[in-house]
Design an enzyme around this catalytic site. Sequence first.
Site, PDB file in Angstrom:
ATOM      1  N   VAL A  71     -10.833   3.024  -3.880  1.00  0.00           N
ATOM      2  CA  VAL A  71     -10.570   2.618  -5.228  1.00  0.00           C
ATOM      3  C   VAL A  71     -11.494   1.640  -5.607  1.00  0.00           C
ATOM      4  CG1 VAL A  71      -8.597   1.445  -6.509  1.00  0.00           C
ATOM      5  CG2 VAL A  71      -7.819   3.021  -4.788  1.00  0.00           C
TER       6      VAL A  71
ATOM      7  N   ASP B 253       0.854  -1.207   0.078  1.00  0.00           N
ATOM      8  CA  ASP B 253      -0.088   0.093   0.081  1.00  0.00           C
ATOM      9  C   ASP B 253       0.801   1.311  -0.070  1.00  0.00           C
ATOM     10  OD1 ASP B 253      -3.221   0.492   0.977  1.00  0.00           O
ATOM     11  OD2 ASP B 253      -1.924   2.145   1.161  1.00  0.00           O
ATOM     12  N   ILE B 254       0.542   2.180  -0.723  1.00  0.00           N
ATOM     13  CA  ILE B 254       1.356   3.459  -0.971  1.00  0.00           C
ATOM     14  C   ILE B 254       1.222   4.223   0.399  1.00  0.00           C
ATOM     15  CG2 ILE B 254      -0.403   5.183  -1.944  1.00  0.00           C
ATOM     16  CD1 ILE B 254       1.717   5.695  -4.096  1.00  0.00           C
TER      17      ILE B 254
ATOM     18  N   HIS C 259     -10.646  -4.930  -3.749  1.00  0.00           N
ATOM     19  CA  HIS C 259      -9.174  -5.351  -2.735  1.00  0.00           C
ATOM     20  C   HIS C 259      -9.306  -5.503  -1.457  1.00  0.00           C
ATOM     21  CE1 HIS C 259      -9.961  -0.927  -2.607  1.00  0.00           C
ATOM     22  NE2 HIS C 259      -9.085  -0.980  -1.541  1.00  0.00           N
TER      23      HIS C 259
HETATM   24  P1  AMP Z   1      -9.814   1.563  -0.152  1.00  0.00           P
HETATM   25  O1  AMP Z   1      -9.877   2.904   0.710  1.00  0.00           O
HETATM   26  O2  AMP Z   1     -10.147   0.495   0.845  1.00  0.00           O
HETATM   27  O3  AMP Z   1     -10.265   1.546  -1.278  1.00  0.00           O
HETATM   28  O4  AMP Z   1      -8.302   1.454  -0.303  1.00  0.00           O
HETATM   29  C1  AMP Z   1      -7.564   1.707  -1.406  1.00  0.00           C
HETATM   30  C2  AMP Z   1      -6.055   1.792  -0.875  1.00  0.00           C
HETATM   31  O5  AMP Z   1      -5.270   1.757  -2.002  1.00  0.00           O
HETATM   32  C3  AMP Z   1      -5.497   2.914   0.122  1.00  0.00           C
HETATM   33  O6  AMP Z   1      -5.111   2.288   1.201  1.00  0.00           O
HETATM   34  C4  AMP Z   1      -4.511   3.718  -0.539  1.00  0.00           C
HETATM   35  O7  AMP Z   1      -3.254   4.016   0.018  1.00  0.00           O
HETATM   36  C5  AMP Z   1      -4.082   2.534  -1.779  1.00  0.00           C
HETATM   37  N1  AMP Z   1      -3.617   3.139  -3.019  1.00  0.00           N
HETATM   38  C6  AMP Z   1      -4.019   4.104  -3.980  1.00  0.00           C
HETATM   39  N2  AMP Z   1      -3.466   4.200  -5.045  1.00  0.00           N
HETATM   40  C7  AMP Z   1      -2.207   3.464  -4.443  1.00  0.00           C
HETATM   41  C8  AMP Z   1      -1.158   3.188  -5.672  1.00  0.00           C
HETATM   42  N3  AMP Z   1      -0.864   3.702  -6.630  1.00  0.00           N
HETATM   43  N4  AMP Z   1      -0.258   2.215  -4.880  1.00  0.00           N
HETATM   44  C9  AMP Z   1      -0.411   1.555  -3.742  1.00  0.00           C
HETATM   45  N5  AMP Z   1      -1.383   1.754  -3.241  1.00  0.00           N
HETATM   46  C10 AMP Z   1      -2.476   2.648  -3.503  1.00  0.00           C
END
Ligand code: AMP
Length: 114
Positions: A96, A30-31, A100
């Site tokens: 997102v 996770d970023i 996931h």
């Molecule tokens: P959610 O809020 O459950 O939809 O989780 C989305 C997750 O994706 C969050 O924890 C973000 O930090 C992560 N995220 C968003 N963009 C990226 C990226 N480019 N690379 C890795 N993780 C990401």
Amino acid sequence: MNSCVFCKILAGEIPATILHRDDQVAVIADISPQAPEHLLIFPVRHIPTTLDLTADDDALVGHIYRVAAKIAGEKGFAESGFRIVNNCNADGGQTVWHLHFHLLGGRELSWPPG
Ligand code: AMP
Ligand code: ZN
């Protein structure tokens, strides 16, 4: 053009730390980690939310959980414990829209969630 960030990562259009990839799922770091270990497991196929799963995906979801457990073991935080979280839609905190599962570990996690 697919604007989904996870599809773009799978296509190599956005950089990411990819820990595992097979024909069904990918695991990335996770970023914005919320724990010492914070990984994301998602299907290679674009599925927007948990609500879009069908009976055909039952084995996929099982595979996701088994990959999560395997990665937790390989990274050494399986025995201490971990959490697998799926946020669905706005009230669930989903940001997102590509299904996931968060794999969180490496510290004691509080409960209930916020
Ligand atoms: P959610 O809020 O459950 O939809 O989780 C989305 C997750 O994706 C969050 O924890 C973000 O930090 C992560 N995220 C968003 N963009 C990226 C990226 N480019 N690379 C890795 N993780 C990401
Ligand atoms: Zn996608």
